[in-house]
Design a protein around this motif. Structure first.
Motif, PDB file in Angstrom:
ATOM      1  N   THR A 272       0.849  -1.187   0.000  1.00 41.69           N
ATOM      2  CA  THR A 272       0.000   0.000   0.000  1.00 41.69           C
ATOM      3  C   THR A 272       0.887   1.240   0.000  1.00 41.69           C
ATOM      4  OG1 THR A 272      -0.100   0.008   2.411  1.00 41.69           O
ATOM      5  CG2 THR A 272      -1.875  -1.147   1.244  1.00 41.69           C
ATOM      6  N   GLN A 273       0.363   2.322  -0.525  1.00 40.77           N
ATOM      7  CA  GLN A 273       1.094   3.588  -0.535  1.00 40.77           C
ATOM      8  C   GLN A 273       0.939   4.252   0.823  1.00 40.77           C
ATOM      9  OE1 GLN A 273       2.928   4.557  -3.181  1.00 40.77           O
ATOM     10  NE2 GLN A 273       2.319   2.669  -4.216  1.00 40.77           N
ATOM     11  N   GLY A 274       1.926   5.015   1.225  1.00 38.71           N
ATOM     12  CA  GLY A 274       1.845   5.719   2.490  1.00 38.71           C
ATOM     13  C   GLY A 274       3.178   5.728   3.189  1.00 38.71           C
ATOM     14  N   PRO A 275       3.222   6.314   4.378  1.00 36.76           N
ATOM     15  CA  PRO A 275       4.493   6.415   5.105  1.00 36.76           C
ATOM     16  C   PRO A 275       5.085   5.048   5.452  1.00 36.76           C
ATOM     17  CG  PRO A 275       2.673   7.273   6.427  1.00 36.76           C
ATOM     18  CD  PRO A 275       2.120   6.907   5.091  1.00 36.76           C
ATOM     19  N   LYS A 276       4.233   4.081   5.701  1.00 42.28           N
ATOM     20  CA  LYS A 276       4.702   2.732   5.999  1.00 42.28           C
ATOM     21  C   LYS A 276       4.074   1.786   4.985  1.00 42.28           C
ATOM     22  CE  LYS A 276       5.201  -0.566   9.704  1.00 42.28           C
ATOM     23  NZ  LYS A 276       6.531  -0.664  10.207  1.00 42.28           N
ATOM     24  N   ALA A 277       4.905   1.069   4.248  1.00 38.57           N
ATOM     25  CA  ALA A 277       4.410   0.147   3.224  1.00 38.57           C
ATOM     26  C   ALA A 277       3.815  -1.078   3.896  1.00 38.57           C
ATOM     27  CB  ALA A 277       5.535  -0.257   2.285  1.00 38.57           C
ATOM     28  N   SER A 278       2.528  -1.271   3.699  1.00 40.35           N
ATOM     29  CA  SER A 278       1.874  -2.463   4.235  1.00 40.35           C
ATOM     30  C   SER A 278       1.719  -3.476   3.118  1.00 40.35           C
ATOM     31  CB  SER A 278       0.493  -2.112   4.781  1.00 40.35           C
ATOM     32  OG  SER A 278       0.604  -1.204   5.847  1.00 40.35           O
ATOM     33  N   ALA A 279       2.019  -4.711   3.417  1.00 43.91           N
ATOM     34  CA  ALA A 279       1.904  -5.772   2.422  1.00 43.91           C
ATOM     35  C   ALA A 279       0.439  -6.026   2.102  1.00 43.91           C
ATOM     36  CB  ALA A 279       2.552  -7.046   2.937  1.00 43.91           C
ATOM     37  N   THR A 280       0.159  -6.182   0.815  1.00 39.07           N
ATOM     38  CA  THR A 280      -1.197  -6.516   0.387  1.00 39.07           C
ATOM     39  C   THR A 280      -1.363  -8.033   0.453  1.00 39.07           C
ATOM     40  OG1 THR A 280      -0.542  -6.753  -1.928  1.00 39.07           O
ATOM     41  CG2 THR A 280      -1.252  -4.543  -1.197  1.00 39.07           C
ATOM     42  N   ALA A 281      -2.581  -8.494   0.224  1.00 37.13           N
ATOM     43  CA  ALA A 281      -2.836  -9.931   0.191  1.00 37.13           C
ATOM     44  C   ALA A 281      -2.009 -10.586  -0.918  1.00 37.13           C
ATOM     45  CB  ALA A 281      -4.325 -10.199  -0.017  1.00 37.13           C
ATOM     46  N   SER A 282      -1.828  -9.876  -2.028  1.00 31.99           N
ATOM     47  CA  SER A 282      -1.003 -10.397  -3.126  1.00 31.99           C
ATOM     48  C   SER A 282       0.436 -10.587  -2.678  1.00 31.99           C
ATOM     49  CB  SER A 282      -1.046  -9.449  -4.324  1.00 31.99           C
ATOM     50  OG  SER A 282      -2.343  -9.374  -4.858  1.00 31.99           O
ATOM     51  N   ALA A 283       0.963  -9.634  -1.921  1.00 29.54           N
ATOM     52  CA  ALA A 283       2.338  -9.737  -1.432  1.00 29.54           C
ATOM     53  C   ALA A 283       2.487 -10.921  -0.486  1.00 29.54           C
ATOM     54  CB  ALA A 283       2.754  -8.448  -0.731  1.00 29.54           C
ATOM     55  N   ILE A 284       1.515 -11.100   0.372  1.00 28.89           N
ATOM     56  CA  ILE A 284       1.560 -12.217   1.327  1.00 28.89           C
ATOM     57  C   ILE A 284       1.542 -13.547   0.580  1.00 28.89           C
ATOM     58  CG2 ILE A 284       0.282 -13.362   3.191  1.00 28.89           C
ATOM     59  CD1 ILE A 284      -0.578 -10.449   4.054  1.00 28.89           C
ATOM     60  N   ALA A 285       0.751 -13.618  -0.489  1.00 27.35           N
ATOM     61  CA  ALA A 285       0.692 -14.843  -1.290  1.00 27.35           C
ATOM     62  C   ALA A 285       1.964 -15.050  -2.102  1.00 27.35           C
ATOM     63  CB  ALA A 285      -0.522 -14.797  -2.221  1.00 27.35           C
ATOM     64  N   CYS A 286       2.593 -13.966  -2.550  1.00 32.32           N
ATOM     65  CA  CYS A 286       3.790 -14.055  -3.394  1.00 32.32           C
ATOM     66  C   CYS A 286       5.069 -14.336  -2.611  1.00 32.32           C
ATOM     67  CB  CYS A 286       3.973 -12.766  -4.189  1.00 32.32           C
ATOM     68  SG  CYS A 286       2.808 -12.590  -5.536  1.00 32.32           S
ATOM     69  N   ALA A 287       5.111 -13.955  -1.354  1.00 35.38           N
ATOM     70  CA  ALA A 287       6.345 -14.083  -0.578  1.00 35.38           C
ATOM     71  C   ALA A 287       6.908 -15.514  -0.555  1.00 35.38           C
ATOM     72  CB  ALA A 287       6.147 -13.547   0.835  1.00 35.38           C
ATOM     73  N   PRO A 288       6.109 -16.545  -0.264  1.00 37.19           N
ATOM     74  CA  PRO A 288       6.693 -17.891  -0.247  1.00 37.19           C
ATOM     75  C   PRO A 288       7.168 -18.340  -1.632  1.00 37.19           C
ATOM     76  CG  PRO A 288       4.404 -17.947   0.540  1.00 37.19           C
ATOM     77  CD  PRO A 288       4.730 -16.545   0.193  1.00 37.19           C
ATOM     78  N   ILE A 289       6.480 -17.898  -2.668  1.00 40.37           N
ATOM     79  CA  ILE A 289       6.878 -18.253  -4.033  1.00 40.37           C
ATOM     80  C   ILE A 289       8.208 -17.580  -4.363  1.00 40.37           C
ATOM     81  CG2 ILE A 289       6.242 -18.057  -6.472  1.00 40.37           C
ATOM     82  CD1 ILE A 289       3.272 -18.078  -5.452  1.00 40.37           C
ATOM     83  N   ALA A 290       8.340 -16.311  -3.991  1.00 44.86           N
ATOM     84  CA  ALA A 290       9.582 -15.581  -4.242  1.00 44.86           C
ATOM     85  C   ALA A 290      10.738 -16.223  -3.483  1.00 44.86           C
ATOM     86  CB  ALA A 290       9.422 -14.115  -3.838  1.00 44.86           C
ATOM     87  N   ARG A 291      10.497 -16.619  -2.236  1.00 42.62           N
ATOM     88  CA  ARG A 291      11.548 -17.273  -1.445  1.00 42.62           C
ATOM     89  C   ARG A 291      11.993 -18.578  -2.118  1.00 42.62           C
ATOM     90  NH1 ARG A 291      11.667 -14.291   3.097  1.00 42.62           N
ATOM     91  NH2 ARG A 291       9.667 -13.640   3.955  1.00 42.62           N
ATOM     92  N   ASP A 292      11.021 -19.336  -2.605  1.00 43.78           N
ATOM     93  CA  ASP A 292      11.324 -20.605  -3.265  1.00 43.78           C
ATOM     94  C   ASP A 292      12.128 -20.371  -4.547  1.00 43.78           C
ATOM     95  OD1 ASP A 292      11.051 -23.513  -3.609  1.00 43.78           O
ATOM     96  OD2 ASP A 292       9.731 -22.976  -5.290  1.00 43.78           O
ATOM     97  N   LEU A 293      11.715 -19.396  -5.346  1.00 38.76           N
ATOM     98  CA  LEU A 293      12.436 -19.098  -6.587  1.00 38.76           C
ATOM     99  C   LEU A 293      13.887 -18.688  -6.309  1.00 38.76           C
ATOM    100  CD1 LEU A 293       9.737 -17.164  -8.629  1.00 38.76           C
ATOM    101  CD2 LEU A 293      10.790 -19.344  -9.244  1.00 38.76           C
ATOM    102  N   LEU A 294      14.072 -17.831  -5.322  1.00 40.21           N
ATOM    103  CA  LEU A 294      15.428 -17.390  -4.990  1.00 40.21           C
ATOM    104  C   LEU A 294      16.275 -18.540  -4.444  1.00 40.21           C
ATOM    105  CD1 LEU A 294      14.681 -13.875  -3.474  1.00 40.21           C
ATOM    106  CD2 LEU A 294      15.755 -14.393  -5.662  1.00 40.21           C
ATOM    107  N   ALA A 295      15.671 -19.391  -3.636  1.00 39.43           N
ATOM    108  CA  ALA A 295      16.407 -20.542  -3.097  1.00 39.43           C
ATOM    109  C   ALA A 295      16.802 -21.498  -4.219  1.00 39.43           C
ATOM    110  CB  ALA A 295      15.565 -21.271  -2.053  1.00 39.43           C
ATOM    111  N   ARG A 296      15.886 -21.723  -5.156  1.00 41.92           N
ATOM    112  CA  ARG A 296      16.189 -22.619  -6.281  1.00 41.92           C
ATOM    113  C   ARG A 296      17.267 -22.032  -7.186  1.00 41.92           C
ATOM    114  NH1 ARG A 296      12.237 -26.764  -7.545  1.00 41.92           N
ATOM    115  NH2 ARG A 296      10.670 -26.799  -5.914  1.00 41.92           N
TER     116      ARG A 296
END
Length: 100
Positions: free
Chosen positions: A49-73
């Motif tokens: 989200t936009q603002g002084p503190k970036a809050s993770a959206t539902a999409s970000a929460i869903a993407c985080a484990p996939i991103a971690r897996d891709l980077l680990a691989r």
């Protein structure tokens, strides 16, 4: 997909703010913000989200484990390739006339 952008995304996701992630990554906050916007554009989703503190959206929460897996691989693939025996001799036969 640029793996560097995924690592930037995870840095922001884990730290909870773009400023903190920028300090951790040793890059400027505006540069990191541009990179995150580029990733969002590439993926067609909003990650924070936009603002002084970036809050993770539902999409970000869903993407985080996939991103971690891709980077680990990717790290695993790089390590595997680097550990392969590259000293294998290649046989090369050159033929030509006796007088050149």
């Amino acid at each position: 997909m640029d793996l560097r952008l995924l690592s930037y995304f995870l840095a922001v996701f884990d730290s909870g703010s773009i400023s903190a992630a920028a300090r951790e990554l040793h890059i400027t906050q505006p540069s990191l913000s541009r990179q995150i916007r580029k990733l969002e554009k590439d993926l067609g989703i909003t990650l924070f989200t936009q603002g002084p503190k970036a809050s993770a959206t539902a999409s970000a929460i869903a993407c985080a484990p996939i991103a971690r897996d891709l980077l680990a691989r990717a790290t695993q693939a790089e390590a595997t390739i680097k550990s392969m025996d590259h000293s294998e001799a290649i046989r090369l036969t050159i033929a030509g006339p006796a007088t050149t």
